[in-house]
Scaffold this active site. Structure first.
Site, mmCIF file in Angstrom:
data_model
loop_
_atom_site.group_PDB
_atom_site.id
_atom_site.type_symbol
_atom_site.label_atom_id
_atom_site.label_comp_id
_atom_site.label_asym_id
_atom_site.label_seq_id
_atom_site.Cartn_x
_atom_site.Cartn_y
_atom_site.Cartn_z
ATOM 1 N N VAL A 176 1.075 -1.142 -0.024
ATOM 2 C CA VAL A 176 -0.007 -0.105 0.064
ATOM 3 C C VAL A 176 0.927 1.190 -0.041
ATOM 4 O O VAL A 176 1.948 1.568 0.851
ATOM 5 C CB VAL A 176 -0.902 0.015 1.244
ATOM 6 N N LYS A 177 0.793 2.113 -1.061
ATOM 7 C CA LYS A 177 1.542 3.343 -1.049
ATOM 8 C C LYS A 177 0.754 4.655 -0.551
ATOM 9 O O LYS A 177 -0.307 4.941 -0.829
ATOM 10 C CB LYS A 177 1.735 3.396 -2.526
ATOM 11 N N VAL A 178 1.476 4.986 0.460
ATOM 12 C CA VAL A 178 0.631 6.250 0.959
ATOM 13 C C VAL A 178 1.522 7.596 1.036
ATOM 14 O O VAL A 178 2.844 7.451 0.930
ATOM 15 C CB VAL A 178 0.452 6.169 2.543
#
Ligand code: G3P
Length: 217
Positions: A82-84
């Site tokens: 997951v890219k935040v």
């Protein structure tokens, strides 16, 4: 050094997967928009092709929304990362997701101070965008050097994922500095093969081999 491919183009990913060089994939909203297709389906297809981490970026900016989206994204496949964004809400989400065992790539990093924050929140990867730093007349490679030096002093689990890579020199310099990963646009990955003396040498060998009149098989 691990190589990720920075694209959502499945044709490119399939073609480069057979090279044996790919350790993962990064995508972002711009790449998803350029590629077309339903986000979750595209990510699922990429995850089927590449067993390594596949970064899928949240679109929310507030903690609750980021967490809700992350819960959807991580269910797509075990190798979704997951890219935040590197914001207070993004890093708060990073900490919680890492505590749950979710891989997290913290994106849009432009300073060593930001990279320290991401590492303290347990990010799996920090993504400094070196090309964009160069674009504004600063020094992208210096940013990588600073982050690698700082991380070397501690036992952070965060890997330095060099992003916004524009050419082979970025890759060479990042490797010399010991960056863990570079995410490369397909054209940059292909350009790493190129050297005029390789092409010239091969042409000479083939011509000389033809003169022998032999075949190996
Ligand atoms: O995926 C993040 C990063 O690699 C984007 O690169 O070329 O849009 O600055 P670029």
């Amino acid at each position: 050094m691990k190589f990720f491919i920075d694209t959502a183009d499945l044709t490119e990913i399939r073609s480069l997967a057979s090279s044996g060089l790919l350790d993962g994939v990064t995508t972002n909203p711009t790449l998803i928009s350029k590629n077309g297709g339903k986000f979750a389906e595209v990510i699922a297809q990429i995850c089927d092709v590449i067993p390594g981490p596949v970064s899928a970026e949240v679109a929310g900016t507030e903690y609750d929304q980021i967490m809700a989206e992350a819960r959807v994204l991580r269910k797509i496949a075990d190798n979704v990362c997951v890219k935040v964004p590197l914001t207070p809400d993004g890093l708060r989400a990073c900490r919680h997701l890492r505590n749950d065992g979710t891989m997290v790539n913290v994106t849009l990093c432009f300073s060593a101070a930001q990279a320290i924050l991401a590492a303290k929140c347990g990010a799996s990867f920090i993504s400094p965008f070196i090309g964009r730093v160069d674009d504004i007349g600063w020094d992208g490679m210096q940013l990588i050097s600073d982050i690698v030096e700082i991380y070397d002093h501690y036992d952070f689990e965060t890997e330095v994922l060099v992003a916004s890579v524009r050419g082979p020199n970025h890759v060479i310099e990042a490797a010399k500095m010991g960056a863990h990963v570079a995410t490369l646009p397909p054209a940059v990955l292909r350009s790493l093969f190129n050297h005029p003396l390789t092409e010239k040498g091969l042409a000479t060998f083939l011509a000389d081999w033809a003169k022998t009149g032999q075949k190996i098989v």
